[in-house]
Structure formats: structure tokens, C-alpha cells
Design a protein around this motif. Structure first.
Motif, mmCIF file in Angstrom:
data_model
loop_
_atom_site.group_PDB
_atom_site.id
_atom_site.type_symbol
_atom_site.label_atom_id
_atom_site.label_comp_id
_atom_site.label_asym_id
_atom_site.label_seq_id
_atom_site.Cartn_x
_atom_site.Cartn_y
_atom_site.Cartn_z
ATOM 1 N N PRO B 50 0.865 -1.118 0.094
ATOM 2 C CA PRO B 50 -0.022 0.044 -0.055
ATOM 3 C C PRO B 50 1.050 1.295 0.056
ATOM 4 O O PRO B 50 2.139 1.342 0.521
ATOM 5 N N PRO B 51 0.404 2.369 -0.600
ATOM 6 C CA PRO B 51 -1.053 2.556 -1.255
ATOM 7 C C PRO B 51 -0.888 1.859 -2.735
ATOM 8 O O PRO B 51 0.011 1.811 -3.253
ATOM 9 N N MET B 52 -2.124 1.504 -3.061
ATOM 10 C CA MET B 52 -2.297 1.067 -4.546
ATOM 11 C C MET B 52 -1.739 2.154 -5.310
ATOM 12 O O MET B 52 -1.967 3.276 -5.291
ATOM 13 N N PRO B 53 -0.958 1.650 -6.483
ATOM 14 C CA PRO B 53 -0.678 2.926 -7.629
ATOM 15 C C PRO B 53 -1.860 3.300 -8.428
ATOM 16 O O PRO B 53 -2.976 2.332 -8.401
ATOM 17 N N LEU B 54 -1.971 4.402 -8.571
ATOM 18 C CA LEU B 54 -3.088 4.981 -9.288
ATOM 19 C C LEU B 54 -2.743 5.359 -10.748
ATOM 20 O O LEU B 54 -3.616 5.982 -11.534
ATOM 21 N N TRP B 55 -1.493 5.330 -11.286
ATOM 22 C CA TRP B 55 -0.947 5.718 -12.528
ATOM 23 C C TRP B 55 -0.302 4.370 -13.363
ATOM 24 O O TRP B 55 0.508 3.547 -12.404
ATOM 25 N N PRO B 56 -0.499 4.144 -14.448
ATOM 26 C CA PRO B 56 0.012 3.106 -15.025
ATOM 27 C C PRO B 56 1.445 2.827 -14.893
ATOM 28 O O PRO B 56 2.127 3.882 -15.055
ATOM 29 N N GLY B 57 1.890 1.626 -14.804
ATOM 30 C CA GLY B 57 3.355 1.251 -14.590
ATOM 31 C C GLY B 57 3.900 1.004 -16.199
ATOM 32 O O GLY B 57 3.098 1.419 -17.011
ATOM 33 N N ASP B 58 4.980 0.131 -16.204
ATOM 34 C CA ASP B 58 5.861 0.155 -17.504
ATOM 35 C C ASP B 58 5.619 -1.291 -17.640
ATOM 36 O O ASP B 58 6.432 -1.854 -18.618
ATOM 37 N N ARG B 59 4.913 -2.263 -17.054
ATOM 38 C CA ARG B 59 4.899 -3.880 -17.534
ATOM 39 C C ARG B 59 3.641 -4.108 -18.283
ATOM 40 O O ARG B 59 3.424 -5.340 -18.369
ATOM 41 N N LEU B 60 2.999 -3.238 -18.954
ATOM 42 C CA LEU B 60 1.788 -3.459 -19.820
ATOM 43 C C LEU B 60 2.042 -4.850 -20.892
ATOM 44 O O LEU B 60 1.406 -5.705 -20.720
ATOM 45 N N VAL B 61 2.909 -4.560 -21.612
ATOM 46 C CA VAL B 61 3.417 -5.623 -22.716
ATOM 47 C C VAL B 61 3.604 -7.065 -22.020
ATOM 48 O O VAL B 61 2.992 -8.067 -22.197
ATOM 49 N N GLU B 62 4.583 -6.906 -21.098
ATOM 50 C CA GLU B 62 5.014 -8.078 -20.284
ATOM 51 C C GLU B 62 3.728 -8.806 -19.861
ATOM 52 O O GLU B 62 3.438 -10.079 -19.925
ATOM 53 N N ASN B 63 2.900 -8.166 -19.072
ATOM 54 C CA ASN B 63 1.869 -8.756 -18.375
ATOM 55 C C ASN B 63 0.778 -9.285 -19.113
ATOM 56 O O ASN B 63 0.139 -10.478 -19.085
ATOM 57 N N TYR B 64 0.412 -8.642 -20.268
ATOM 58 C CA TYR B 64 -0.537 -9.049 -21.380
ATOM 59 C C TYR B 64 -0.145 -10.138 -21.748
ATOM 60 O O TYR B 64 -0.867 -11.290 -22.434
#
Lengths: 349, 284
Positions: B50-64
Motif C-alpha cells: 500500500p498505497p495502491m498505484p493510481l497511474w499505469p506502470g511500465d509492465r503492460l506488454v509483459e503482463n498481457y
């Protein structure tokens, strides 16, 4: 092209008889108008000829062959409906060619026949339109076109003009009649409008409560109505029908005495067409005028006889409002008297 | 028809106030989706701390990529495919069956016609959950567990759609059927050439609703698919939750959730125009 014969046709819905035995023989190329008030069974009769209603009793022959049990498509008929019944999602050309497409005709042939019918009906420019983009008169024409392209032997019309305005109705009336003559196709035409019946028919059937009151040419029905109903339904304004007494010295209508056309005796119903009455200072009929309706060429005078019975006269020329509340004497020629039986309504003379 | 009256027009402060209200509403509804999206673009430790992030990180491609091609139990791509087959099967099947049953009920006079209509109507009161045990028994008996037919067939009958088409057919003038009869069309020809094209917008509207209904099925696929390769995505998300002491791979689960939302959204957007026309006008 075919003859149509109705042999004592009856229709019952449950125990209720709506058509009580109609017989008619239609010649090839003849234009028959079935006329009557709403609910008289005229549409049911037409739908039985079309095959949309089953025939309870009696025989229908089209082109000499029994057609009672044939499907509509096998009866060689085409029908024009009151609300036109055009397929809303098809273009004018597709609407007209649909029957041929089902028959499996090659596309080139369908197109040629549709184009020919369109030319005949002046629909050439509208072939790609949808029904919703057309006016009432144009839709009517498309419905006609759909009937024509199938080249049927019998046309059936179910009150095709009743959704049009008065002016268009007169025009379409002429067009339908002209077209039917040109194509020489036998036609059955249902209407509640006695003007259409008078102007279009070769012969007409006057229907009332499921019974054919009279079958004859328009002039026969007008000049010698077979029943009191036919007499009052055909002709505008309607015939005056009054109780009278036939005696040796003449017909007694209240205080008036008219020549007795037959050797009849006893109570009768006397029919006088408003347009057959002539103003005549020595005339036997005395009428109290209550209301004048000038129509231009003639004037309708509504009023009462001495007996209190309502009475209408149609006199040529203009009788202005000063004719109201006056007394008018009228005469009528002996050949224009119609006598009916007070019990059965049948013609007596 | 911009000139037609009836719409309430607002000016000045009223206009702004309503817009502020609407925007606030949209934000409230959109916020969880935003959080899911943010969670799908960060790393596991970032989510749990905590606290949970409110803005996108840089792991979009990897996670998807991880979600689509390896997933937790089974690649998400497989589950998406399963869901698509099931949703399409249910939507198309329901539409075909209800078109035909409504056609029979409206245009044919057969003994027990009204009885059949009311029987169909009655099933409206019996949702899947109520009859789930006997249905399972039947499907298992047919050997349809872990199969597309098992996923689709029990959900394919629809009283709602039958009722909708019945109401629509009843507004079609009788003369149209009679004209087609005179033109020589047999009943099925009339159905195909006249009724079907006229029901076009109704079918589109129904397709949108039924596709989403099929897509969102949860309980039934959960019961009859034991093989992970037959999992549908909506139930598959739940299957991704760990049992016991395992650690949940939240970024991949969130990526899966976002992926699960995309097809229904695409269906709604692409068919929006037809959908609204189907609900609003009855083309005559």
C-alpha cells in the motif's frame, strides 16, 4: 383469361353463416363489381375465390375446373389488397417480380416483364425505390403491377381505392378499368362505393347480409332494382321508399294519388328516386322543404310529406335558400315508380 | 428531427449542473475499471504494497503477453476463444430457435398453440440456476461435459426472444402473408424472404443482448468444464485465484479481466446503430 363460376357458395364461421349461398357465372374478360355495406360478406366472398378462406359449401370453378381445394398460387389469380400489402424491404421492381422469382423464371425474363408492366403503369422511374418512399397512388400502381406481371386469368381487387383521396380515386378508377379492358382479364372487384360500382362494372352484385340481392348490369340495377335494399343502396341520394296503398283507382300515398302501374292491390312500398321528381304546380306530391343543398348542377331538397315521412328531391338547377320552409308540388312519370313487397322487400312491378 | 418538441432543453447553470452530475457518475463507475487497468500494468510487489498505484506502470506488454499466452492454468487466448464460441453459439442459436418458434406460434393454427406459447412463456420464471441440477444430469448423461455443445445447448432456448419476435410478427399486417401466398410463397419461403429481412433490426438488438448474456455466463461453465482447456474467461478469472498458500499473480489476473471486457464492448460499439434502431423503431 378464364371464366369464374360460383355455384351456391356458402361460408360459415362456426354456426354463424356469413355467406348464404351465392351463385354467379362470370364470362371471360368480364368486370364484376361486388358492392355492399361493410359487414355484408363481400370481402369474404372475394377471399374465397382467392383461396384465402375455405369454402364451407358449394363449388367454385375457375376456367371450368373445380378450384375449391387449390392453393391460391395454383388458382391462376392475382390480388390487389386494400392496404396494397407491398413488401416493405423490397424495391418496387423486387415487389413486382417476387411471384415470378418464386416460379423460378430466369432473371432476364423477370426483368423484362417487370419493365413492361412498369411502362404500362408509368412506374419506370420508381423501380429502385422502396414502398415507404412512394405516395399512396404510386403504391396502388405497384400493387397493380405486381398483379399484372404474373399474367393471371383473374384479377381480384379488395377495395383497392378506399385509402386514396377523392381525386386520385376517380383517376385510378379509370386507369384500372382501362387496363383491365386492354389486358382482357376477368376481374372481380369489391367496393362499398356505389359510384365505383356504377362506373366500373360490366355487371354488379349487390350484397346484403351474405346474400346477393341482385346481379345485373349497373343500369339494370338502377332502373329495375330487384329489392328494396338494392334500390336504396344504388343511386345517390338514396331512393325515397314510402308505404302506400294500391287500389283500383291508383296508388294512394297519403293524400296523393299516383297511377297504378300494375294490377296490384293492397299495401306496398313505393320507391321514388329523388332525381325523377319534377316540380309541377299540379303535381300530386306535396312536400314541405326544410333544407336545400345546392350542388351546382342540381339541388337536393330535404323535407317532409304531409304524412311526416322524410322525403328528398333532386331538382335540376339552383334553388336558393328561399326554397326552404316553402311547400313544393312534385310529379313523377309512371315508368319511374318502383313497387316493393312490404314484407319481403322484393320488387312487385 | 432536431426541431421536434418534447425534449427538455436546459440553458446556463442547469446545463453545467447536469453535465457535472453526469461526469461525476461516469468517474465513479469508471474508477474500478481504471484501477484494474493500472494493476495490469505494474508488478506484483507494487500491487500488494500500500498505497495502491493510481497511474499505469511500465509492465503492460509483459503482463498481457504472459496472460494471453501462458496464463495461470491455461492461456487466456484459449479461454477467450472458448467464450467466443459459447457466446456466439448461444446468441445465434437463441435467435434461430426463437424466430422459428415465434413463426410457428403466430402463423400456424395447430392444436395446443396457446398452450405451447404459455409453456414457453412459463420458462421465463425458471432461470438456469433453478433447473441446474436436472440440466447437469441430462448433459452428463449425453456425455457433453467439457464440450462446446454442453456449454451452448442448455442455454439456447429463450422465452424472452420468442416473446419479442411473437410481438413483432403480430404487428406485421396479415395481408403481407396473404400477398405472399398469392405470389406462390410456401410458409418457409415467406419466412425467409419476407419475415426475416423485416426482423433485421430486432435480430441485431437481440444479438447484442444475447451475446453479452452468453459471454457473462459463470455458473454453468463452472459446473460442466473440469478440463482447464474448456474454461471460459469469465469463470477462468475465478479459477486463477490461488488456493491455499499460493500467491495470486494479480497483474496477470487484472490483465485477463481487462481482456475479458473487450469483446462485449466491441460488439456493443459495432452494432450500436442497429441496436438502437431495433429498440426504437419497428420498420413497417
Amino acid at each position: 383469361m378464364a371464366t369464374v363460376e360460383l355455384d351456391n357458395i356458402r361460408k360459415r364461421f362456426g354456426s354463424e353463416e356469413v355467406i348464404g349461398g351465392v351463385s354467379l357465372s362470370v364470362a371471360d374478360g368480364e368486370f364484376i363489381v361486388i358492392v355492399g355495406p361493410s359487414g355484408c360478406g363481400k370481402s369474404t366472398l372475394l377471399r374465397m375465390v382467392a383461396g384465402l378462406e375455405t369454402i364451407t359449401e358449394g363449388e367454385l370453378r375457375i376456367g371450368g375446373q373445380r378450384a375449391n381445394d387449390r392453393e391460391p398460387m395454383d388458382r391462376d389469380i392475382a390480388m390487389v389488397f386494400q392496404n396494397y400489402a407491398l413488401y416493405p424491404h423490397m424495391s418496387v421492381a423486387q415487389n413486382m417480380g417476387y411471384g415470378l422469382r418464386i416460379k423460378g423464371l430466369p432473371k432476364a425474363e423477370i426483368d423484362a416483364k417487370v419493365a413492361e408492366a412498369a411502362r404500362l403503369l408509368q412506374l419506370d422511374a420508381l423501380l429502385d425505390r422502396r414502398p415507404r418512399d412512394l405516395s399512396g397512388g404510386q403504391r396502388q400502381r405497384v400493387a397493380m403491377g405486381r398483379a399484372i406481371v404474373r399474367e393471371p386469368s383473374v384479377f381480384l381487387f379488395d377495395e383497392p381505392l378506399s385509402n386514396l383521396d377523392a381525386k386520385l380515386r376517380v383517376q385510378m378508377r379509370l386507369e384500372i378499368r382501362e387496363l383491365q379492358r386492354k389486358l382482357g382479364v376477368t376481374a372481380l372487384y369489391v367496393t362499398h362505393d356505389q359510384v365505383e360500382a356504377m362506373t366500373m362494372a360490366d355487371r354488379m352484385i349487390v350484397m346484403n347480409a351474405g346474400i346477393a340481392e341482385q346481379i345485373g348490369t349497373p343500369m339494370e340495377v338502377y332502373e329495375r332494382p330487384a329489392t328494396r335494399f338494392a334500390a336504396q343502396f344504388i343511386g345517390s341520394p338514396a331512393m325515397n321508399v314510402l308505404p302506400a296503398e294500391a287500389r283500383e283507382d291508383g296508388l294512394h300515398l297519403g293524400a296523393a294519388t299516383l297511377p297504378n302501374p300494375g294490377a296490384l292491390r293492397g299495401p306496398v312500398l313505393l320507391g321514388l328516386r329523388p332525381e325523377h321528381l319534377n316540380p309541377d304546380p299540379q303535381g300530386p306530391i306535396e312536400m314541405q322543404v326544410m333544407l336545400a343543398e345546392p350542388l351546382g348542377a342540381n339541388t337536393l331538397l330535404h323535407g317532409r310529406l304531409a304524412s311526416g315521412a322524410a322525403f328528398t328531391a333532386s331538382l335540376p338547377g339552383v334553388h336558393r335558400a328561399d326554397a326552404e320552409r316553402t311547400t313544393l308540388r312534385l310529379s313523377i312519370a309512371g315508368e319511374n315508380l318502383h313497387l316493393f313487397d312490404p314484407d319481403t322487400g322484393r320488387r312487385l312491378n | 428531427m432536431s426541431t421536434s418538441s418534447g425534449m427538455v432543453e436546459r440553458h446556463g447553470a442547469g446545463l453545467w449542473l447536469t453535465h457535472v452530475g453526469m461526469i461525476a457518475g461516469v468517474l465513479v463507475i469508471f474508477f474500478p475499471i481504471w484501477l484494474a487497468f493500472v494493476a495490469s500494468t505494474v508488478t506484483q510487489p507494487e500491487i500488494v504494497r500500500p498505497p495502491m498505484p493510481l497511474w499505469p506502470g511500465d509492465r503492460l506488454v509483459e503482463n498481457y503477453t504472459a496472460a494471453l499466452f501462458s496464463g495461470v492454468n491455461v492461456p487466456v487466448a484459449v479461454m477467450l476463444m472458448n467464450s467466443l464460441v459459447m457466446a456466439m453459439g448461444i446468441a445465434v442459436g437463441k435467435i434461430i430457435i426463437s424466430l422459428l418458434s415465434a413463426f410457428a406460434i403466430v402463423y400456424f393454427r395447430f392444436p395446443g398453440r396457446n398452450l405451447f406459447f404459455w409453456l414457453i412463456f412459463l420458462t421465463l420464471m425458471l432461470p438456469v440456476e433453478v433447473r441446474i441440477l436436472p440440466t447437469y444430469e441430462v448433459i452428463a448423461g449425453f456425455g457433453m461435459l467439457n464440450s462446446y455443445s454442453g456449454l451452448i445447448f442448455p442455454l439456447i432456448a429463450s422465452a424472452t426472444a420468442t416473446f419479442l419476435f411473437r410481438q413483432f410478427y403480430m404487428t406485421v399486417p396479415d395481408e403481407l402473408a396473404e400477398a405472399a401466398r398469392v405470389d406462390g410463397a410456401r410458409p418457409m419461403r415467406f419466412f425467409r424472404d419476407i419475415l426475416l429481412p423485416m426482423s433485421r433490426t430486432n435480430i441485431a438488438a437481440l444479438f447484442v443482448i444475447l451475446f453479452i448474456y452468453g459471454w457473462n455466463q459463470y455458473l454453468w461453465p463452472l459446473l460442466i468444464t473440469t478440463d482447464p482447456s474448456m474454461n471460459t474467461i469469465v469463470m477462468g478469472i475465478k479459477q486463477m485465484f490461488p488456493s491455499g498458500d499460493d500467491v495470486a499473480d494479480w497483474p496477470v489476473i487484472m490483465a485477463t479481466s481487462i481482456l475479458a471486457m473487450i469483446p462485449p464492448v466491441l460488439v456493443v460499439i459495432s452494432m450500436q446503430k442497429l441496436f438502437i434502431r431495433g429498440l426504437v423503431d419497428s420498420e413497417k
